[in-house]
Design an enzyme around this catalytic site. Structure first.
Site, PDB file in Angstrom:
ATOM      1  CG  HIS A   1      -0.536   0.239   2.508  1.00  0.00           C
ATOM      2  ND1 HIS A   1      -1.012  -0.439   3.608  1.00  0.00           N
ATOM      3  CD2 HIS A   1       0.393   1.105   3.004  1.00  0.00           C
ATOM      4  CE1 HIS A   1      -0.407   0.000   4.693  1.00  0.00           C
ATOM      5  NE2 HIS A   1       0.453   0.939   4.356  1.00  0.00           N
TER       6      HIS A   1
ATOM      7  CD  GLU B   1      -4.444  -1.072   3.169  1.00  0.00           C
ATOM      8  OE1 GLU B   1      -3.717  -1.930   2.637  1.00  0.00           O
ATOM      9  OE2 GLU B   1      -4.178  -0.537   4.257  1.00  0.00           O
TER      10      GLU B   1
HETATM   11  C1  F6R Z   1       1.788   7.104   6.083  1.00  0.00           C
HETATM   12  C2  F6R Z   1       1.254   6.204   5.076  1.00  0.00           C
HETATM   13  C3  F6R Z   1       1.527   4.726   5.043  1.00  0.00           C
HETATM   14  C4  F6R Z   1       2.927   4.331   5.484  1.00  0.00           C
HETATM   15  C5  F6R Z   1       3.118   2.817   5.420  1.00  0.00           C
HETATM   16  C6  F6R Z   1       4.440   2.404   6.028  1.00  0.00           C
HETATM   17  O1  F6R Z   1       1.343   8.432   5.876  1.00  0.00           O
HETATM   18  O2  F6R Z   1       0.546   6.675   4.263  1.00  0.00           O
HETATM   19  O3  F6R Z   1       1.288   4.246   3.750  1.00  0.00           O
HETATM   20  O4  F6R Z   1       3.875   4.971   4.676  1.00  0.00           O
HETATM   21  O5  F6R Z   1       2.088   2.165   6.101  1.00  0.00           O
HETATM   22  O6  F6R Z   1       4.411   2.626   7.410  1.00  0.00           O
HETATM   23  P1  F6R Z   1       5.743   2.589   8.273  1.00  0.00           P
HETATM   24  O7  F6R Z   1       6.602   3.711   7.776  1.00  0.00           O
HETATM   25  O8  F6R Z   1       5.299   2.850   9.692  1.00  0.00           O
HETATM   26  O9  F6R Z   1       6.363   1.262   8.045  1.00  0.00           O
END
Ligand code: F6R
Length: 242
Positions: free
Chosen positions: A138, A143
């Site tokens: 995603h 999603e």
């Molecule tokens: C955040 C977002 C999400 C994250 C992804 C990765 O604004 O839109 O798509 O970039 O879920 O999350 P982390 O960086 O916590 O692994």
């Protein structure tokens, strides 16, 4: 697409900062993400600001997403996250930062807020968009299965995301947001330059799909393959060739 592997998140974030600096000027517009991935990059931005290398006083920003009906000042809102990890430490003006603000549960009001954020994005040009990536591919809250032509919209969070988020909301399911507002894939693709960061073993599969160069609606990250200027910066753990 330019693909680069670094020994760790810090080294990749340093490079991301250098690329960003080459692509922006004093009046640029940034697209920003939340989550654990961009934190090192935000530290680089703060350090650069403190060293007098760059001022954000005329820079604008647009964030990717926010929970629906969360209190704006809740410590887990993306509004709070951005202030804590970046905005409070640089000279960007509050009136120049845009974080989606779906702070209501009223569907009519949400439709209005969604359309307004989309209109703001259509009137802006994002010079550099920062992205993280989910282990399922995603980007933002788009999603698997999301139309690549999607614009700003409301999403129902998946059951496992709601459960995962429980720890941030006193382990009380009732307090966990069930929906979010997100930029759509079309909004993201409108950015002039995209820098996607991926750190950790659990991002490997999603990075592999992205590198395959084939669009696949089940992996929203693959919508980036036709974009003319995408940098994919990963640490060794997220490199599928390792
Ligand atoms: C955040 C977002 C999400 C994250 C992804 C990765 O604004 O839109 O798509 O970039 O879920 O999350 P982390 O960086 O916590 O692994």
């Amino acid at each position: 697409m330019k693909y680069m592997v670094f020994k760790d998140a810090k080294a990749a974030s340093r490079k991301a900062y250098e690329i960003m600096q080459k692509k922006i000027n004093a009046h640029s517009t940034l697209g920003l993400a939340t989550g654990s991935t961009p934190i090192e990059l935000y530290k680089e931005m703060i350090a650069g600001f403190e060293a007098g290398e760059f001022s954000y006083k005329d820079v604008k920003s647009f964030n990717l997403d926010e929970y629906v009906n969360i209190d704006k000042n809740h410590p887990e809102s993306y509004y709070s996250f951005m202030h804590k990890n970046l905005f409070d430490h640089i000279d960007i003006k509050e009136e120049n930062v845009h974080v989606p603000a779906p702070y209501t549960d009223d569907d009519e009001e949400l439709a209005r807020i969604t359309a307004a954020y989309n209109a703001e994005l259509e009137n802006a040009v994002i010079d550099v968009q920062i992205l993280g990536i989910g282990s399922n591919g995603h980007i933002a809250f788009n999603e698997p299965g999301t139309d690549f032509a999607s614009t700003v919209h409301i999403v129902n969070l998946k059951e496992n995301t709601i459960k995962d988020n429980c720890r941030f909301f006193d382990y009380d399911m009732a307090k966990v947001p069930k929906r979010a507002m997100t930029m759509g894939i079309k909004n993201i693709l409108a950015a002039k330059t995209i820098i996607l960061l991926a750190f950790g073993e659990n991002k490997k599969d999603a990075v592999a799909k992205l590198l395959s160069g084939k669009e696949d609606i089940e992996y929203p990250c693959t919508s980036l393959v036709e974009h003319p200027e995408v940098y994919v910066l990963v640490d060794e753990a997220a490199d599928p060739e390792k």
